[in-house]
Design an enzyme around this catalytic site. Structure first.
Site, PDB file in Angstrom:
ATOM      1  CG  ASP A 144      -1.873   1.169   1.235  1.00 16.01           C
ATOM      2  OD1 ASP A 144      -1.832   1.983   0.287  1.00 16.01           O
ATOM      3  OD2 ASP A 144      -2.660   1.279   2.190  1.00 16.01           O
ATOM      4  CE1 TYR A 146      -5.603  12.465 -10.125  1.00 13.36           C
ATOM      5  CE2 TYR A 146      -6.588  14.059 -11.634  1.00 13.36           C
ATOM      6  CZ  TYR A 146      -5.840  12.913 -11.417  1.00 13.36           C
ATOM      7  OH  TYR A 146      -5.309  12.222 -12.483  1.00 13.36           O
ATOM      8  CG  ASN A 148       0.470   3.983 -13.402  1.00 15.37           C
ATOM      9  OD1 ASN A 148      -0.121   4.786 -14.116  1.00 15.37           O
ATOM     10  ND2 ASN A 148      -0.113   2.874 -12.925  1.00 15.37           N
ATOM     11  CE  LYS A 207      -2.139  12.330 -10.813  1.00 16.85           C
ATOM     12  NZ  LYS A 207      -1.136  11.238 -10.744  1.00 16.85           N
TER      13      LYS A 207
END
Length: 268
Positions: free
Chosen positions: A71, A163, A98, A167
């Site tokens: 995890d 989010y 990823n 990024k």
């Protein structure tokens, strides 16, 4: 002659670590690398799909594949994974960062612990993995690191506020490392996909909008674009004409208008 022997290239025989390897882009990255004769470490929480993928890639391409159930949203998980691989004598030459996910909806409607878990995985763990494996690459004088960001990282995105911000971190972090690590022989690239046919929307909790359905790309060509950029040492790449136009057009309008447009396009 096997498919691997036909396509083996400059990375043949090296070891790659692919995080988030139980589904989506992770499966495509692993498959594309195996086709080039690259040995693999597959890392994600769910081991069953990775074991099935590992068996397929070993049989089809003759590569070594190690499955690591981990995890990566837990602090220190990246360093612990590095110690385990060191113990097995597996040097990582190619790191595919990823693993990550998004949460759809207003920030205050999301449980705080869920948002913090996402940020830990998308930014802190990505940084940890890049640091511990990148340090080895720099000492050896060679290596490749691919960071998966998003076109959401190019602008503020209401309903994906945390989010998109995570990024943006990945995008700027990777572009900076491309310059920092180049003199040490380590290539770093950032792949910024748009909406892609993976389970991202299902995990985030969003139904696809018309805009998303029109621009949706298949995941394998997107992953292949990222690997080509990584081999070339390209700082960052946006796959697909529609996504490129989205990023380019965002630079031509005021930031408040960008945010308004993103809010409208993301609304169900």
């Amino acid at each position: 002659m096997s498919k691997t022997s036909k396509q083996a290239g400059e990375w043949s025989g090296q070891w790659a670590l692919v995080t988030g390897a139980s589904s989506g882009f992770g499966v495509d990255f692993a498959t594309l690398l195996a086709e080039q004769g690259v040995n693999l470490v597959l890392a994600a929480r769910r081991t069953e799909p990775m074991e099935a993928l590992a068996a397929e890639l070993r049989a089809r391409h003759g590569v070594e594949v190690v499955v690591e159930g981990v995890d990566l949203a837990q602090p220190g998980a990246g360093s612990a994974l590095k110690r385990r691989l060191d113990g097995h004598g597996i040097p990582i030459d190619i790191l595919i960062n990823n693993a990550g996910y998004g949460l759809y909806g207003p920030l205050l409607a999301q449980p705080l612990d869920r948002t913090l878990d996402m940020l830990q995985l998308n930014t802190a763990s990505l940084t940890e993995l890049t640091h511990v494996f990148g340090a080895d690459m720099a000492r050896r004088g060679r290596g490749h690191i691919l960071l998966v960001a998003s076109i959401g990282g190019y602008q503020a995105t209401p309903t994906y506020a945390a989010y998109a911000a995570s990024k943006a971190y990945v995008l700027l972090f990777g572009e900076a490392l491309n310059a920092e690590l180049a003199p040490q022989g380590v290539k770093v690239s950032v792949l910024s996909p748009g909406i892609t046919a993976t389970n991202f929307l299902a995990v985030s909790g969003q139904r696809p909008t018309l805009y998303q359905r029109l621009l949706m790309m298949r995941s394998r060509p997107v992953a292949a674009t990222g690997l080509r950029a990584l081999k070339a040492g390209t700082p960052s790449v946006v796959p697909g004409l529609g996504n490129k136009l989205t990023v380019w057009s965002a630079r031509l309008v005021p930031r408040r208008v960008q945010t308004w447009m993103a809010h409208r396009l993301m609304a169900n």
